[in-house]
Design an enzyme around this catalytic site. Structure first.
Site, mmCIF file in Angstrom:
data_model
loop_
_atom_site.group_PDB
_atom_site.id
_atom_site.type_symbol
_atom_site.label_atom_id
_atom_site.label_comp_id
_atom_site.label_asym_id
_atom_site.label_seq_id
_atom_site.Cartn_x
_atom_site.Cartn_y
_atom_site.Cartn_z
ATOM 1 N N HIS A 99 0.830 -1.204 0.000
ATOM 2 C CA HIS A 99 0.000 0.000 0.000
ATOM 3 C C HIS A 99 0.869 1.261 0.000
ATOM 4 O O HIS A 99 2.050 1.224 0.336
ATOM 5 C CB HIS A 99 -0.932 0.023 1.212
ATOM 6 C CG HIS A 99 -0.218 0.153 2.523
ATOM 7 N ND1 HIS A 99 0.486 -0.878 3.098
ATOM 8 C CD2 HIS A 99 -0.106 1.208 3.388
ATOM 9 C CE1 HIS A 99 1.007 -0.485 4.250
ATOM 10 N NE2 HIS A 99 0.664 0.778 4.448
ATOM 11 N N ASP A 101 0.556 5.045 1.794
ATOM 12 C CA ASP A 101 -0.172 5.553 2.953
ATOM 13 C C ASP A 101 -1.250 6.568 2.570
ATOM 14 O O ASP A 101 -0.986 7.553 1.880
ATOM 15 C CB ASP A 101 0.797 6.216 3.939
ATOM 16 C CG ASP A 101 1.625 5.200 4.709
ATOM 17 O OD1 ASP A 101 1.159 4.059 4.879
ATOM 18 O OD2 ASP A 101 2.740 5.551 5.129
ATOM 19 N N ARG A 250 5.741 6.481 14.529
ATOM 20 C CA ARG A 250 5.736 7.012 13.168
ATOM 21 C C ARG A 250 5.177 8.427 13.121
ATOM 22 O O ARG A 250 4.170 8.735 13.784
ATOM 23 C CB ARG A 250 4.894 6.122 12.243
ATOM 24 C CG ARG A 250 5.044 6.461 10.767
ATOM 25 C CD ARG A 250 4.060 5.692 9.931
ATOM 26 N NE ARG A 250 2.693 6.204 10.081
ATOM 27 C CZ ARG A 250 1.603 5.558 9.686
ATOM 28 N NH1 ARG A 250 1.697 4.357 9.150
ATOM 29 N NH2 ARG A 250 0.414 6.093 9.863
#
Length: 287
Positions: A99, A101, A250
């Protein structure tokens, strides 16, 4: 020993990825940031080794050098530092699907900065794929078709969160000018200029092709490593091959609106009574 710029730069793979040593992100200089930024544009993902002592304040400050830092709408955050999302393998942190983000936003993030703080004894690598190389490896007729299409990107989390956006299938990087394929398995629903069956078939091919090994790198983490990836030109995949704990922190840097060629065709209009039975891909919307 730390310096203002890296003492070592090592390529991780032929397709993308560079690891740097000798920089302390807690005391990052303008020269050090400029070097990391240049490497990011060239290699799409940069790994900064030996950052076990990275503070939340320095992590946030590093992210803000790239742009505005996001406050994520639904993921858990570090107490006292809402800019930092917690990635925990015991709490939904295993995203083992390719993927890019948050492409479901009108302005998806331009970069993510992940600090891995706890790792299992073995496993837990992350893979990235270079979407510029993917686009460039397609045949000229297929590139020409894709340049004139858009794609719908969608997320629905119960009744709590929904977001939808339409982006070019091929986006142009605002800093390098390179073109990259911009669809992914997790969030791309369909190509609205095509029938749903045509869209399914084309997306299935593009997903598989973009995940081919020749376009990827695989990084074996050490506790304390930091990865910065250009979310505009990469996909990534967290390899789910471990039993122990894997935890990280993150930061996501808010993005620009993806740009590309204007669509050359209108959205497809189904005929009266035409129905669609979804097959294989994430076509989550009806006609």
């Amino acid at each position: 020993m730390t310096t203002s710029t890296a003492t070592e730069v090592r390529l991780v793979a032929g397709a993308l990825g560079a690891q740097v040593r000798g920089i302390d992100l807690n005391t990052l200089t303008d020269e050090g940031f400029a070097q990391i930024h240049d490497l990011l544009l060239k290699h799409q993902v940069v790994f900064v080794a030996d950052q076990a002592a990275l503070t939340p304040q320095a992590h946030i400050a590093f992210g803000r050098r790239f742009g505005e830092v996001e406050l994520h709408p639904y993921l858990p955050r570090l107490e006292g530092h809402p800019e930092i999302v917690l990635i925990d393998s015991t709490d939904g942190g295993k995203v083992d699907v390719w993927h890019t983000d948050m492409t479901f936003h009108q302005s998806p993030p331009i970069a993510s900065i992940l600090h891995l703080v706890e790792l299992p004894a073995v496993g837990g690598d992350t893979m990235w794929t270079n979407q510029c190389r993917v686009y460039e490896a397609l045949s000229a007729p297929l590139r020409d078709l894709l340049d004139g299409l858009t794609a719908i990107h969608v997320i629905r989390i119960g009744t709590e969160f929904t977001s939808r956006a339409e982006h070019p299938v091929v986006r142009v990087h605002p800093e390098t000018g390179r073109r990259s394929l911009y669809v992914n398995r997790l969030f791309t629903s369909h190509i609205p200029q095509l029938t749903r069956n045509e869209s399914d078939a084309l997306l299935q091919y593009l997903f598989g092709f973009s995940e081919s090994p020749q376009f990827t790198c695989r990084y074996r983490w050490q506790a304390g490593d930091v990865a910065i990836w250009d979310n505009r030109v990469t996909q990534h995949y967290a390899v789910n091959d471990y039993d122990g704990l894997r935890r990280g922190q993150r930061i996501t840097v808010l993005g620009d609106h993806p740009s590309g060629d204007r669509p050359r065709w209108p959205h497809y209009a189904p005929g009266a009574g035409e129905r669609y039975w979804p097959d294989r891909v994430n076509a989550v919307e009806s006609y």
